[in-house]
Design a protein around this motif. Structure first.
Motif, PDB file in Angstrom:
ATOM      1  N   GLU A  52      37.799  50.484  48.619  1.00  0.00           N
ATOM      2  CA  GLU A  52      36.454  51.050  48.712  1.00  0.00           C
ATOM      3  C   GLU A  52      36.481  52.563  48.536  1.00  0.00           C
ATOM      4  O   GLU A  52      35.631  53.127  47.853  1.00  0.00           O
ATOM      5  N   ARG A  53      37.450  53.221  49.155  1.00  0.00           N
ATOM      6  CA  ARG A  53      37.584  54.672  48.996  1.00  0.00           C
ATOM      7  C   ARG A  53      37.886  55.031  47.546  1.00  0.00           C
ATOM      8  O   ARG A  53      37.375  56.012  47.018  1.00  0.00           O
TER       9      ARG A  53
ATOM     10  N   TRP B 295      39.975  48.645  52.564  1.00  0.00           N
ATOM     11  CA  TRP B 295      39.521  49.987  52.924  1.00  0.00           C
ATOM     12  C   TRP B 295      39.914  51.003  51.849  1.00  0.00           C
ATOM     13  O   TRP B 295      39.106  51.841  51.441  1.00  0.00           O
TER      14      TRP B 295
END
Length: 78
Positions: free
Chosen positions: A69-70, A66
């Motif tokens: 991806e950010r 997560w």
């Protein structure tokens, strides 16, 4: 108008990225590497050198899907 806002956001993300350290460049892994590659490189580098805060932070960002991806989208991850 909408295109101007999108262009401004993209340019501000590029500027923010240029002021921070590249999480991919610190351990020396390509952007399309797998989690196993990241783990292998981190272990190798931590055996060679005492892991510093920068290496630990880049490993934390890249090993978490997560947060990675950010980071790839240019968002600020801490």
């Amino acid at each position: 108008m909408y295109a101007d806002v999108c262009a401004f956001k993209a340019s501000s993300n590029v500027l923010r990225r240029s002021k921070t350290k590249d999480c991919y460049k610190i351990p020396g892994v390509p952007r399309d590497c797998t989690e196993a590659d990241i783990k292998k490189v981190y272990r190798r580098e931590s055996l060679k050198h005492q892991p510093d805060k920068v290496l630990i932070k880049s490993h934390a960002v890249l090993s978490d899907l997560w947060r990675r991806e950010r980071y790839d989208l240019g968002e600020d991850v801490r």
